[in-house]
Design an enzyme around this catalytic site. Structure first.
Site, PDB file in Angstrom:
ATOM      1  N   LYS A 116      -9.701 -10.626  -3.566  1.00 51.57           N
ATOM      2  CA  LYS A 116      -9.274 -11.319  -4.786  1.00 51.57           C
ATOM      3  C   LYS A 116      -7.759 -11.358  -4.919  1.00 51.57           C
ATOM      4  CE  LYS A 116      -7.181  -8.001  -6.337  1.00 51.57           C
ATOM      5  NZ  LYS A 116      -6.968  -6.640  -6.457  1.00 51.57           N
TER       6      LYS A 116
ATOM      7  N   SER B 185     -13.983  -6.206   8.158  1.00 50.20           N
ATOM      8  CA  SER B 185     -13.249  -6.824   7.051  1.00 50.20           C
ATOM      9  C   SER B 185     -12.168  -7.775   7.532  1.00 50.20           C
ATOM     10  CB  SER B 185     -12.630  -5.749   6.161  1.00 50.20           C
ATOM     11  OG  SER B 185     -12.083  -6.357   5.013  1.00 50.20           O
TER      12      SER B 185
ATOM     13  N   GLY C 169      -5.373  -1.917   1.667  1.00 46.22           N
ATOM     14  CA  GLY C 169      -4.326  -1.374   0.806  1.00 46.22           C
ATOM     15  C   GLY C 169      -3.167  -2.324   0.595  1.00 46.22           C
TER      16      GLY C 169
ATOM     17  N   GLY D  79      -3.381  -4.976  -1.942  1.00 44.23           N
ATOM     18  CA  GLY D  79      -3.477  -5.656  -3.247  1.00 44.23           C
ATOM     19  C   GLY D  79      -4.496  -6.775  -3.289  1.00 44.23           C
ATOM     20  N   LEU D  80      -5.190  -7.010  -2.164  1.00 43.76           N
ATOM     21  CA  LEU D  80      -6.178  -8.099  -2.158  1.00 43.76           C
ATOM     22  C   LEU D  80      -7.604  -7.577  -2.383  1.00 43.76           C
ATOM     23  CD1 LEU D  80      -4.832 -10.433   0.697  1.00 43.76           C
ATOM     24  CD2 LEU D  80      -4.323 -10.470  -1.749  1.00 43.76           C
ATOM     25  N   GLY D  81      -7.707  -6.321  -2.828  1.00 40.09           N
ATOM     26  CA  GLY D  81      -9.008  -5.817  -3.240  1.00 40.09           C
ATOM     27  C   GLY D  81      -9.963  -5.445  -2.111  1.00 40.09           C
TER      28      GLY D  81
ATOM     29  N   SER E 220     -10.800  -2.524  -1.306  1.00 45.12           N
ATOM     30  CA  SER E 220     -11.653  -1.416  -1.764  1.00 45.12           C
ATOM     31  C   SER E 220     -12.858  -1.954  -2.539  1.00 45.12           C
ATOM     32  CB  SER E 220     -10.857  -0.432  -2.623  1.00 45.12           C
ATOM     33  OG  SER E 220     -10.324  -1.069  -3.758  1.00 45.12           O
TER      34      SER E 220
ATOM     35  N   ASP F 262     -11.612  -5.785 -10.181  1.00 45.69           N
ATOM     36  CA  ASP F 262     -11.719  -6.138  -8.762  1.00 45.69           C
ATOM     37  C   ASP F 262     -13.177  -6.243  -8.313  1.00 45.69           C
ATOM     38  OD1 ASP F 262      -9.011  -5.969  -8.831  1.00 45.69           O
ATOM     39  OD2 ASP F 262      -8.802  -4.545  -7.178  1.00 45.69           O
TER      40      ASP F 262
HETATM   41  N1  ADP Z   1     -13.779  -1.768   5.238  1.00 43.16           N
HETATM   42  C1  ADP Z   1     -13.419  -0.563   4.765  1.00 43.16           C
HETATM   43  N2  ADP Z   1     -13.892   0.565   5.334  1.00 43.16           N
HETATM   44  C2  ADP Z   1     -13.526   1.790   4.876  1.00 43.16           C
HETATM   45  N3  ADP Z   1     -12.681   1.971   3.829  1.00 43.16           N
HETATM   46  C3  ADP Z   1     -12.192   0.885   3.232  1.00 43.16           C
HETATM   47  C4  ADP Z   1     -12.533  -0.433   3.643  1.00 43.16           C
HETATM   48  N4  ADP Z   1     -11.894  -1.308   2.862  1.00 43.16           N
HETATM   49  C5  ADP Z   1     -11.190  -0.566   1.966  1.00 43.16           C
HETATM   50  N5  ADP Z   1     -11.358   0.749   2.193  1.00 43.16           N
HETATM   51  C6  ADP Z   1     -10.769   1.856   1.423  1.00 43.16           C
HETATM   52  O1  ADP Z   1      -9.990   1.307   0.376  1.00 43.16           O
HETATM   53  C7  ADP Z   1      -8.628   1.758   0.470  1.00 43.16           C
HETATM   54  C8  ADP Z   1      -7.692   0.656   0.044  1.00 43.16           C
HETATM   55  O2  ADP Z   1      -7.917   0.397  -1.314  1.00 43.16           O
HETATM   56  P1  ADP Z   1      -6.761   0.189  -2.346  1.00 43.16           P
HETATM   57  O3  ADP Z   1      -5.703   1.231  -2.213  1.00 43.16           O
HETATM   58  O4  ADP Z   1      -7.418   0.024  -3.647  1.00 43.16           O
HETATM   59  O5  ADP Z   1      -6.099  -1.214  -1.898  1.00 43.16           O
HETATM   60  P2  ADP Z   1      -6.781  -2.656  -1.849  1.00 43.16           P
HETATM   61  O6  ADP Z   1      -8.023  -2.586  -2.641  1.00 43.16           O
HETATM   62  O7  ADP Z   1      -5.772  -3.567  -2.479  1.00 43.16           O
HETATM   63  O8  ADP Z   1      -6.969  -3.008  -0.418  1.00 43.16           O
HETATM   64  C9  ADP Z   1      -8.455   2.149   1.914  1.00 43.16           C
HETATM   65  O9  ADP Z   1      -7.450   3.131   2.033  1.00 43.16           O
HETATM   66  C10 ADP Z   1      -9.826   2.695   2.281  1.00 43.16           C
HETATM   67  O10 ADP Z   1      -9.968   4.038   1.879  1.00 43.16           O
HETATM   68  C1  PMV Z   2      -3.737  -2.200 -10.397  1.00 49.05           C
HETATM   69  C2  PMV Z   2      -5.135  -2.736 -10.663  1.00 49.05           C
HETATM   70  O1  PMV Z   2      -5.067  -3.533 -11.864  1.00 49.05           O
HETATM   71  C3  PMV Z   2      -5.606  -3.650  -9.526  1.00 49.05           C
HETATM   72  C4  PMV Z   2      -5.599  -2.960  -8.182  1.00 49.05           C
HETATM   73  O2  PMV Z   2      -5.953  -3.865  -7.150  1.00 49.05           O
HETATM   74  P1  PMV Z   2      -5.782  -3.464  -5.614  1.00 49.05           P
HETATM   75  O3  PMV Z   2      -6.587  -2.255  -5.353  1.00 49.05           O
HETATM   76  O4  PMV Z   2      -4.317  -3.217  -5.377  1.00 49.05           O
HETATM   77  O5  PMV Z   2      -6.299  -4.661  -4.832  1.00 49.05           O
HETATM   78  C5  PMV Z   2      -6.071  -1.548 -10.877  1.00 49.05           C
HETATM   79  C6  PMV Z   2      -7.394  -1.907 -11.518  1.00 49.05           C
HETATM   80  O6  PMV Z   2      -7.465  -2.891 -12.306  1.00 49.05           O
HETATM   81  O7  PMV Z   2      -8.355  -1.169 -11.299  1.00 49.05           O
HETATM   82 MG    MG Z   3      -8.369  -1.583  -4.473  1.00 47.78          MG
END
Ligand code: ADP
Ligand code: PMV
Ligand code: MG
Length: 378
Positions: A10, A138, A143, A145-147, A149, A204
């Site tokens: 996202k 994926s 990590g 910001g595009l979601g 997690s 997200d």
């Molecule tokens: N395909 C995946 N397999 C395992 N862990 C994942 C996967 N995708 C995301 N993660 C977990 O989510 C974390 C990143 O999430 P986050 O910090 O919220 O950033 P974003 O959601 O923006 O990518 C990674 O460090 C990892 O722990």
């Molecule tokens: C910073 C926040 O608003 C969005 C975080 O998004 P991402 O994990 O950086 O993709 C946190 C949330 O809404 O849970």
């Molecule tokens: Mg995230």
């Protein structure tokens, strides 16, 4: 038996961070997905006593004996059930962390720990202690910001829930879940996000589950129908960061300066509401005027994100570079690095700005905005 699921990443057009504190935010699904394939072995197969996790895009495999998983994760059948999403307690999370540690993750991949813990929690709560091979792949940068997690939590839960749907129409391609399963999926995915984010707002997982474009405030979802073309350039600064730490940093600032931060969150709330109204508006206002208003709102949102302490020198470099091309940008997601959005008003030619950004080591791409949410395939 095999089940596949996918869930999109996202972009947050307005309202990140403030949304955690009750403000409105606007987000849209993008056409980059996390895919999960779930395979249950036959009684006669090898590995019919193991839970195997393969992360395809990073070429890593983890494997646990089910006896070990059962021993480590307490399971109370009277309170655990696929139809009632539950939070992982701190005590259980500690036991799960030990299971993850036993896999000896490479040092440079330690950031995956919370994702793997989330996998173990969702799998054991929804499926129990049954053997399976789960393959995850994926298209999203991690990590950034595009979601990624949320896409992981949503795609995984979709596959886990779909595995017990009796009415499986095989070979009919990707299909969406019905409203009841979608709500259940979203609630489970939120529990997964809690393990990764600490205190997620839920925006997200919601936009990844439902797709399209949404306005989100304290768990209330309004699906938005865009009445104007909306093109964004996404620039990945390639600066790694962690959402949990950034969200916690903003909360700490809010504790230190409650009045100031409340005003900041209120201002963001107004920005998101105005943005949602412009996007949906069917009045006579020209597209150019709407784009000018969106530009200004993005600029103000970025200023407020900077005052929350979540910008970064790499983000500022992207903003300065795009301003030279008369384009406006803001960070998206948690900030601290990660991705930046640049509005591309109708008729914008991106070649020059992309060339300049890429020559600084950033990665640029465009993604289609507002597409599918979670889907499954049998
Ligand atoms: N395909 C995946 N397999 C395992 N862990 C994942 C996967 N995708 C995301 N993660 C977990 O989510 C974390 C990143 O999430 P986050 O910090 O919220 O950033 P974003 O959601 O923006 O990518 C990674 O460090 C990892 O722990
Ligand atoms: C910073 C926040 O608003 C969005 C975080 O998004 P991402 O994990 O950086 O993709 C946190 C949330 O809404 O849970
Ligand atoms: Mg995230």
């Amino acid at each position: 038996m095999e089940v596949k699921a996918r869930a999109p990443g996202k972009i947050i057009l307005a309202g990140e961070h403030a949304v955690v504190h009750g403000s409105t935010a606007v987000a849209a699904a993008i056409d980059l997905y996390t895919y999960v394939t779930l395979r249950f072995p036959l009684q006669s197969d090898d590995n019919n006593d193991r839970l195997i996790l393969q992360l395809k895009d990073i070429s890593l495999e983890f494997s646990w004996s089910l006896a070990r998983v059962k021993e480590a994760i307490p399971y109370d059948s009277s309170t655990s059930c696929r139809s009632t999403p539950a939070s992982c307690t701190d005590e259980t999370l500690k036991s799960i962390a030990v299971l993850v540690e036993e896999q000896n993750l490479p040092k440079d991949k330690i950031w995956l720990s919370s994702g793997i813990s989330t996998f173990l929690w969702l799998y054991t709560r929804i499926i129990g202690f049954n053997p399976a091979t789960v393959v995850i792949n994926s298209e999203l940068p991690y990590g950034s910001g595009l979601g990624s997690s949320a896409a992981l939590c949503v795609a995984l839960t979709a596959a886990l829930l779909a595995s017990s749907i009796s009415d499986k129409t095989r070979g009919s391609g990707w299909s969406s879940l019905d409203e009841t399963n979608l709500e259940l999926l979203n609630n489970w995915a939120f529990e997964g996000e809690k393990i990764i984010h600490g205190k997620p707002s839920g925006i997200d997982n919601t936009v990844s589950a439902y797709g399209n474009m949404i306005k989100f405030c304290s768990g209330e979802i309004t699906r938005l129908q865009s009445n104007m073309p909306l093109r964004m350039l996404i620039t990945n600064t390639r600066v790694g960061r962690n959402t949990k730490a950034l969200v916690s940093g903003v909360s700490q600032r809010a504790v230190r300066h409650p009045d100031v931060m409340n005003s900041v969150f209120n201002a963001v709330d107004s920005i998101s509401k105005e943005l949602a109204a412009i996007i949906q508006s069917k009045d006579e206002t020209s597209i150019t005027e709407k784009e000018e208003s969106i530009k200004e709102l993005m600029e103000m949102n970025q200023g407020l994100l900077q005052s929350m302490g979540v910008s970064h020198s790499s983000i500022e470099t992207v903003i300065k570079t795009t301003v030279k091309h008369k384009l406006v940008s803001k960070l998206t997601g948690a900030g601290g690095g990660g991705c930046v959005l640049t509005l591309l008003p109708t008729g914008t030619v991106v070649d020059k700005v992309v060339e300049e950004l890429e020559s600084s080591g950033f990665q640029c791409f465009t993604a289609s905005i507002g597409g599918n949410g979670a889907q499954v395939c049998f």
